[in-house]
Design a protein around this motif. Sequence first.
Motif, mmCIF file in Angstrom:
data_model
loop_
_atom_site.group_PDB
_atom_site.id
_atom_site.type_symbol
_atom_site.label_atom_id
_atom_site.label_comp_id
_atom_site.label_asym_id
_atom_site.label_seq_id
_atom_site.Cartn_x
_atom_site.Cartn_y
_atom_site.Cartn_z
ATOM 1 N N SER A 54 0.826 -1.208 0.000
ATOM 2 C CA SER A 54 0.000 0.000 0.000
ATOM 3 C C SER A 54 0.861 1.259 0.000
ATOM 4 O O SER A 54 0.466 2.279 -0.567
ATOM 5 N N ALA A 55 2.038 1.196 0.606
ATOM 6 C CA ALA A 55 2.934 2.355 0.607
ATOM 7 C C ALA A 55 3.467 2.641 -0.796
ATOM 8 O O ALA A 55 3.821 3.777 -1.110
ATOM 9 N N GLU A 77 -4.162 8.837 -4.154
ATOM 10 C CA GLU A 77 -5.336 9.082 -4.983
ATOM 11 C C GLU A 77 -6.299 9.951 -4.183
ATOM 12 O O GLU A 77 -6.708 9.594 -3.078
ATOM 13 N N LEU A 78 -6.632 11.086 -4.738
ATOM 14 C CA LEU A 78 -7.546 12.001 -4.073
ATOM 15 C C LEU A 78 -8.976 11.647 -4.446
ATOM 16 O O LEU A 78 -9.249 11.263 -5.579
ATOM 17 N N PRO A 79 -9.900 11.798 -3.506
ATOM 18 C CA PRO A 79 -11.298 11.519 -3.822
ATOM 19 C C PRO A 79 -11.852 12.579 -4.777
ATOM 20 O O PRO A 79 -11.378 13.712 -4.796
#
Length: 82
Positions: free
Chosen positions: A53-54, A59-61
């Motif tokens: 995950s790092a 990713e921005l919503p």
Amino acid sequence: MDELVCQDLVELVTDYLEGALGPAETARVQRHLSTCDGCTAYVDQARAAVRASAALPPELPSAQAEAQLLDIFRTWAGQRDR
């Protein structure tokens, strides 16, 4: 101090991996891991998930998702204050 059981380790794994446990609790986890192959595999999988995950790009919503999340939070916060 009593010995750790597998369910306890599952509850402590995040703090263990983040180094947030005290010395005595860290020692309990390490003693358990030295004798439990299942929990050792679980901790190894958790470490791999953190590494994977790092490596993901941030990713921005979307604006719509952000607005929905803020609405949910405001509703929750309003109910909490009652």
